[in-house]
Design an enzyme around this catalytic site. Structure first.
Site, PDB file in Angstrom:
ATOM      1  N   PHE A  89      -6.717  21.372 -24.915  1.00 55.18           N
ATOM      2  CA  PHE A  89      -7.074  19.958 -24.978  1.00 55.18           C
ATOM      3  C   PHE A  89      -8.320  19.776 -24.117  1.00 55.18           C
ATOM      4  CE2 PHE A  89      -7.189  15.508 -23.830  1.00 55.18           C
ATOM      5  CZ  PHE A  89      -7.278  14.985 -25.104  1.00 55.18           C
ATOM      6  N   THR A  90      -9.173  18.843 -24.536  1.00 51.82           N
ATOM      7  CA  THR A  90     -10.507  18.688 -23.930  1.00 51.82           C
ATOM      8  C   THR A  90     -10.481  18.578 -22.397  1.00 51.82           C
ATOM      9  OG1 THR A  90     -10.333  16.318 -24.363  1.00 51.82           O
ATOM     10  CG2 THR A  90     -11.507  17.640 -26.001  1.00 51.82           C
ATOM     11  N   ASP A  99       2.294  20.220 -20.836  1.00 53.70           N
ATOM     12  CA  ASP A  99       1.515  18.997 -20.977  1.00 53.70           C
ATOM     13  C   ASP A  99       2.405  18.113 -21.845  1.00 53.70           C
ATOM     14  OD1 ASP A  99       0.015  16.882 -21.814  1.00 53.70           O
ATOM     15  OD2 ASP A  99      -1.808  18.035 -22.174  1.00 53.70           O
ATOM     16  N   ARG A 107     -12.613  15.299 -34.032  1.00 54.93           N
ATOM     17  CA  ARG A 107     -11.948  16.353 -33.266  1.00 54.93           C
ATOM     18  C   ARG A 107     -12.341  17.664 -33.935  1.00 54.93           C
ATOM     19  NH1 ARG A 107      -9.651  14.226 -28.338  1.00 54.93           N
ATOM     20  NH2 ARG A 107     -11.883  14.381 -28.157  1.00 54.93           N
ATOM     21  N   LYS A 147       0.415   7.535 -23.504  1.00 53.77           N
ATOM     22  CA  LYS A 147       0.933   7.843 -24.845  1.00 53.77           C
ATOM     23  C   LYS A 147       2.438   7.540 -24.869  1.00 53.77           C
ATOM     24  CE  LYS A 147      -3.029  10.349 -24.610  1.00 53.77           C
ATOM     25  NZ  LYS A 147      -3.849  10.371 -23.384  1.00 53.77           N
ATOM     26  N   PHE A 177     -18.416  14.793 -26.363  1.00 49.62           N
ATOM     27  CA  PHE A 177     -18.018  13.872 -27.439  1.00 49.62           C
ATOM     28  C   PHE A 177     -17.919  12.429 -26.978  1.00 49.62           C
ATOM     29  CE2 PHE A 177     -13.715  13.512 -25.823  1.00 49.62           C
ATOM     30  CZ  PHE A 177     -13.579  14.694 -25.113  1.00 49.62           C
ATOM     31  N   TYR A 179       0.830  -1.210   0.000  1.00 50.99           N
ATOM     32  CA  TYR A 179       0.000   0.000   0.000  1.00 50.99           C
ATOM     33  C   TYR A 179       0.859   1.253   0.000  1.00 50.99           C
ATOM     34  CZ  TYR A 179      -3.720   3.262   0.878  1.00 50.99           C
ATOM     35  OH  TYR A 179      -4.599   4.307   0.757  1.00 50.99           O
TER      36      TYR A 179
HETATM   37  N1  F0G Z   1      -3.236  15.996 -22.679  1.00 56.58           N
HETATM   38  C1  F0G Z   1      -3.209  15.588 -23.953  1.00 56.58           C
HETATM   39  C2  F0G Z   1      -2.465  16.385 -24.980  1.00 56.58           C
HETATM   40  C3  F0G Z   1      -3.901  14.426 -24.327  1.00 56.58           C
HETATM   41  O1  F0G Z   1      -3.881  14.032 -25.583  1.00 56.58           O
HETATM   42  C4  F0G Z   1      -4.613  13.692 -23.327  1.00 56.58           C
HETATM   43  C5  F0G Z   1      -5.377  12.518 -23.679  1.00 56.58           C
HETATM   44  C6  F0G Z   1      -4.595  14.175 -22.016  1.00 56.58           C
HETATM   45  C7  F0G Z   1      -3.891  15.324 -21.723  1.00 56.58           C
HETATM   46  C8  F0G Z   1      -5.341  13.475 -20.911  1.00 56.58           C
HETATM   47  O2  F0G Z   1      -4.711  12.291 -20.562  1.00 56.58           O
HETATM   48  O3  F0G Z   1      -6.367  10.515 -21.165  1.00 56.58           O
HETATM   49  O4  F0G Z   1      -4.447  10.053 -19.631  1.00 56.58           O
HETATM   50  O5  F0G Z   1      -6.347  11.443 -18.880  1.00 56.58           O
HETATM   51  N2  F0G Z   1      -5.666  12.234 -24.852  1.00 56.58           N
HETATM   52  C9  F0G Z   1      -6.360  11.053 -25.311  1.00 56.58           C
HETATM   53  C10 F0G Z   1      -6.509  11.158 -26.807  1.00 56.58           C
HETATM   54  C11 F0G Z   1      -7.623  10.775 -24.616  1.00 56.58           C
HETATM   55  O6  F0G Z   1      -7.185  10.283 -27.372  1.00 56.58           O
HETATM   56  O7  F0G Z   1      -5.968  12.062 -27.431  1.00 56.58           O
HETATM   57  P1  F0G Z   1      -5.523  11.008 -20.044  1.00 56.58           P
END
Ligand code: F0G
Length: 456
Positions: free
Chosen positions: A123-124, A215, A382, A258, A448, A71
């Site tokens: 980014f979303t 990021d 996108r 990634k 989305f 843990y």
């Molecule tokens: N920042 C970027 C540039 C990303 O592409 C993503 C995720 C995140 C932050 C968030 O990271 O998913 O680990 O919480 N991108 C995925 C995509 C979902 O399909 O581009 P996460």
């Protein structure tokens, strides 16, 4: 050579199912014309995302067996912490279950109502966390990033220093807790930021006392583009370039899914002591102990190994050049795509692909659904659907209305990519029959992911 051969060989395979066109038509209708809602078993080639969909190496799988699932104080955590410190040079690391976990911590600590967070395109999930904490995201990317065919711009992810400085003068540096610099910029098409720009952003930010947070989700891809395109870097190793990049940051959020080449994992890293203390206090509320943060010990071990493998010069060359191979095939076939081709994906320009569908009828969403029907290839919208609505409830109508064909790392062959190119070209040949979409269900945030549609 037309393509870069794989610096790995296959040891295990995952069989794929291929549905008939009629079955695919039924499946996409059931999914509300949203490729996020398809069953994975109904997909032949899955280019929805490169996130968590990568193939791990035998070393990483071996690492899973070495999981220390204590843990607290797991040895795998110390391995991960040391790896990040060595690669990126940050003092402190706080583990999270994935990238948005780190974004949540950072935003909760630093973002307040009335603050502004500049960034090189949104980014979303990043913007959602900033807004949930009352902040306002401001796009300070160069104008060219919003134009899909500006092939002549090698670093389309760059920050426009004039836009950035004029924001500082307008709202006051004290209202800007940090600037978020994406390396690479996902929604611009996987476009890189130059070393020169990173340095200038750092210097300008520090002049005004503003933190620089990367990021760094796809930082190795960014480093590869610097090596290929920026003067003075061609003889440097990827690891050296990465080190220099991070010397221009005060901290970073990372999605390990990634460039960590794993299925799950992430972290928040920083140099500042006080920020670190606040993050460790919060991580226990949302993620878990500061020695696992939502990851199992085995996940952390695979992540540490993946981070090191990603720095291999042969690995990253093959990865980025494989994406380019698909892009070049589409260009040859006359398909409108975002240029230059980015690091993780090829982006189709849905406005040019489907000029008869207005943006209010979500052309990129419609195109992703059609490519699936055509071929069983799953892609991602996108565009306007992903951009969502602002505080006043108005749609953003972003300049870029794109469909992303995202290539997972070490997963698909060149023959798979040939199949994908053919699928897109066949869809293009019958583009006039494709109709726009309207929402039948619209979720309030990040619509989305789970929104549903029907053809108009
Ligand atoms: N920042 C970027 C540039 C990303 O592409 C993503 C995720 C995140 C932050 C968030 O990271 O998913 O680990 O919480 N991108 C995925 C995509 C979902 O399909 O581009 P996460």
């Amino acid at each position: 050579n037309k393509y870069v051969a794989e610096p790995y060989k296959v040891k295990m395979v995952e069989p794929l199912r291929i549905l008939s066109k009629e079955e695919r038509e039924k499946a996409i209708k059931k999914a509300g014309y949203n490729t996020f809602l398809l069953d994975s078993s109904d997909v032949y080639i899955d280019l929805l995302t490169d996130s968590g969909t990568n193939a791990m190496s035998d070393r990483q799988w071996a690492g899973l067996m070495m999981g220390d699932e204590a843990y607290a104080g797991s040895r795998n955590w110390y391995h991960l912490e040391k790896t990040v410190q060595e690669i990126m040079g940050f003092k402190h690391v706080v583990p999270t279950h994935q990238g948005r976990g780190a974004e949540n911590l950072l935003s909760q600590i630093l973002v307040r109502p009335g603050t502004y967070i500049p960034g090189n395109m949104y980014f979303t999930t990043t913007r959602a966390h900033q807004e949930l904490n009352g902040g306002t995201f401001v796009d300070v990317i160069i104008d060219e990033a919003h134009i899909s065919d500006r092939e002549d711009v090698p670093f389309k992810g760059n920050i426009d220093l004039k836009k950035y400085e004029s924001l500082i003068k307008k709202v006051g540096a004290e209202n800007i807790p940090y600037i978020c610099v994406g390396v690479t910029v996902n929604l611009a098409g996987g476009q890189p930021v130059s070393m020169k720009n990173l340095k200038e952003v750092y210097e300008l930010s520090h002049k005004y006392g503003i933190r620089v947070m990367f990021d760094c989700t796809r930082y190795v891809e960014n480093a590869y583009f610097i090596k290929e395109r920026e003067e003075g870097y061609k003889d440097k190793s990827i690891a050296e370039i990465v080190k220099e990049m991070f010397s221009y940051a005060d901290g970073a959020t990372m999605s390990g899914k990634k460039d960590g080449i794993v299925n799950i994992g992430g972290f928040l890293a920083m140099n500042e002591e006080e920020l670190y203390q606040k993050a460790t206090a919060l991580v226990v509320v949302y993620e878990g102990m500061p020695s696992y943060g939502g990851m199992s010990g085995r996940d952390m071990e695979a992540f540490s190994i993946g981070l090191k493998e990603a720095l291999d010069d042969h690995y990253i060359k093959h990865r980025v050049e494989q994406v380019k191979y698909l892009g070049d095939k589409l260009i040859e076939g006359g398909i409108p795509i975002v240029k230059p081709i980015g690091g993780h994906a090829v982006f189709l320009d849905a406005r040019k692909f489907l000029p008869h569908i207005p943006q209010s009828q979500y052309p990129a969403q419609a195109l992703a659904a059609e490519i699936y029907i055509e071929s069983g290839v799953r892609t991602m919208e996108r565009g306007n659907v992903s951009a969502g609505r602002n505080k006043e409830g108005k749609e953003y109508f972003p300049k870029l209305e794109l469909v992303r064909l995202t290539i997972p790392r070490r997963v698909y062959s060149y023959a798979h990519l040939d199949y994908v190119a053919e699928a897109v070209i066949n869809t293009y040949e019958r583009k006039n029959q494709i109709k726009g979409l309207k929402f039948t269900y619209e979720p309030p945030v990040l619509r989305f992911f789970t929104g549903k549609f029907e053809p108009i």
